[in-house]
Design a protein around this motif. Structure first.
Motif, PDB file in Angstrom:
ATOM      1  N   ALA A 198       2.189   0.842   8.575  1.00 46.00           N
ATOM      2  CA  ALA A 198       1.071   0.061   7.350  1.00 46.00           C
ATOM      3  C   ALA A 198       1.019  -1.522   7.400  1.00 46.00           C
ATOM      4  O   ALA A 198       0.156  -1.652   7.151  1.00 46.00           O
ATOM      5  N   LEU A 215      -4.433  -3.405  -2.261  1.00 43.28           N
ATOM      6  CA  LEU A 215      -3.112  -2.600  -2.007  1.00 43.28           C
ATOM      7  C   LEU A 215      -3.316  -3.579  -1.021  1.00 43.28           C
ATOM      8  O   LEU A 215      -1.923  -3.017  -0.175  1.00 43.28           O
ATOM      9  N   VAL A 239      -4.232   5.175  -0.946  1.00 45.35           N
ATOM     10  CA  VAL A 239      -4.449   4.745   0.304  1.00 45.35           C
ATOM     11  C   VAL A 239      -4.768   6.124   0.829  1.00 45.35           C
ATOM     12  O   VAL A 239      -5.314   6.144   1.725  1.00 45.35           O
ATOM     13  N   TRP A 285      -7.348   4.340   6.087  1.00 42.99           N
ATOM     14  CA  TRP A 285      -6.983   4.507   4.804  1.00 42.99           C
ATOM     15  C   TRP A 285      -7.361   3.910   3.661  1.00 42.99           C
ATOM     16  O   TRP A 285      -8.506   2.806   3.889  1.00 42.99           O
ATOM     17  N   ARG A 286      -7.669   4.385   2.511  1.00 34.43           N
ATOM     18  CA  ARG A 286      -8.408   3.772   1.007  1.00 34.43           C
ATOM     19  C   ARG A 286      -7.757   2.304   0.961  1.00 34.43           C
ATOM     20  O   ARG A 286      -6.578   1.657   1.048  1.00 34.43           O
ATOM     21  N   PRO A 304       0.775  -1.187   0.154  1.00 34.34           N
ATOM     22  CA  PRO A 304       0.112  -0.009   0.006  1.00 34.34           C
ATOM     23  C   PRO A 304       0.800   1.325   0.072  1.00 34.34           C
ATOM     24  O   PRO A 304       0.324   2.594   0.924  1.00 34.34           O
TER      25      PRO A 304
END
Length: 387
Positions: free
Chosen positions: A177, A329, A68, A284-285, A62
């Motif tokens: 992340a 991602l 994101v 976060w996307r 990601p």
């Protein structure tokens, strides 16, 4: 050019590929995640996969800041332009990320919003100086690499008394992340993949150094090799990861020694610490809420925080159901596993954020044909996808 041509030598790449094939045990598989979108781009552009043996697999991560960025954050920037009359400044890729109601920043600009592409936070400050009667908001995104320039702009604006300038801060952090990918409860829903090691980001590590990965490697027993963005950098990093796995080691190694040091850029780190502090949580996307994974502006500089100045309230927005960006991602799926990849969703008409930036996994696959056995179907031959 020094440090460019030398790291794109095809003969050397093939030699390293042969060494990887010789040292990778044929009776086991190796799965390495390239966290940064810059590495995904390089792997696709230079055909790195074609030089690897079949049992060495690369997984997308990601590490694309545009990918994101959640829909709700883009909605905030669009509202500032369309409803509050602010001049919103941001980077070029951010302009095209899909948001709610089939909008994006560039489409909101077409509807009359004063939204401008800039190359830096300093450019946004210049626009604020030139328009003293208008509110100017810099929509700041990115990992640790782009955070120091934003911090410098905020500090300079405070010293200058540039009262019509503020920042909508969406800066996110790399280590959180990586941890989230391995630990998050969403793994049960989306599934997971075995990850034997990580290629650590290059530019991010120039800022905060290689030392922050030490705890991560020790805690999760996953080797990390920090690598530059040229093809030979990536090939050498893969070889170093194969050797660590074969030897049962889980250390942080630095392939990018020409730019990365253990301590990083201490002056930049001090500046970021002066202006920003950790957010307890940030969406976060594709990853959902990730604890302590983003930055917010400190109380000392609250006058330049657009969220406080405009009393903004964040509302999460679900991604398009047809889009597989979340799984991509996380490395669970490849871009070609998405049914709209290369059909409805293309760089010219991105449905998901992974197709927007050149560093996005989907855009890299589409542009450079990372999986050439998958035909690209013209968009006109497909049905329209609705959210």
């Amino acid at each position: 050019m020094k440090y460019i041509d030398e790291f794109r030598d095809g003969d050397l790449a093939r030699q390293i590929g042969a060494r990887i094939a010789a040292e990778a045990h044929p009776d086991r598989s190796y799965s390495f995640m390239e966290f940064c979108g810059g590495h995904t781009h390089a792997i696709s552009r230079y055909g790195v996969l074609e030089l690897l043996p079949p049992n060495v697999r690369m997984i997308h991560g990601p590490g694309c800041p545009v990918c994101v960025l959640p829909i709700g954050r883009i909605d905030l920037a669009i509202r500032l332009a369309l409803e509050r009359g602010a001049i919103v400044c941001t980077y070029g890729d951010t302009m095209r990320v899909p948001a709610s109601d089939s909008l994006s920043l560039i489409k909101a600009k077409a509807r009359g919003g004063d939204i401008r592409m800039v190359y830096s936070a300093a450019d946004a400050m210049a626009i604020a100086r030139a328009n003293p009667q208008r509110e100017v908001v810099f929509f700041a995104i990115g990992f640790e690499t782009t955070t120091p320039p934003t911090a410098l702009a905020i500090r300079d604006a405070a010293r200058e008394g540039l009262s019509n300038f503020s920042v909508l801060c969406c800066h996110v952090l790399t280590p959180s992340a990586i941890t989230h990918i391995l630990e998050s409860p969403e793994v049960r829903q989306l599934g997971t993949v075995p990850i034997d090691g990580f290629i650590g980001p290059a530019h991010v590590s120039i800022v905060f150094g290689s030392a922050p990965y030490d705890h991560f490697a020790e805690e999760y027993r996953k080797p990390v090799v920090i690598a530059g963005f040229e093809p030979l950098d990536v090939m050498q990093a893969i070889l170093m990861l194969v050797r660590q796995v074969n030897e049962g080691r889980a250390h942080v190694e630095n392939e990018f020694t020409r730019a990365v040091t253990p301590e990083g850029n201490l002056k930049a780190q001090a500046l970021v610490s002066e202006v920003f502090e950790l957010r307890p949580s940030f969406e976060w996307r594709g990853l959902g809420e990730v604890p302590y994974s983003a930055l917010k502006i400190r109380e000392t500089f609250a006058a330049f925080d657009a969220e406080r100045r405009f009393d903004l309230s964040y509302t999460p927005v679900a991604d398009n159901k047809a889009c597989e960006c979340g799984a991509i991602l996380r490395g669970v799926k490849k871009p070609t596993d998405c049914k709209i990849f290369g059909t409805v969703c293309t760089p010219e008409n991105p449905v998901g954020s992974c197709m927007v930036s050149s560093e996005g996994a989907c855009a890299a696959h589409y542009t450079y044909g990372r999986f050439r056995d998958i035909p690209i179907v013209p968009a006109a031959a497909t049905e329209e996808v609705t959210p």
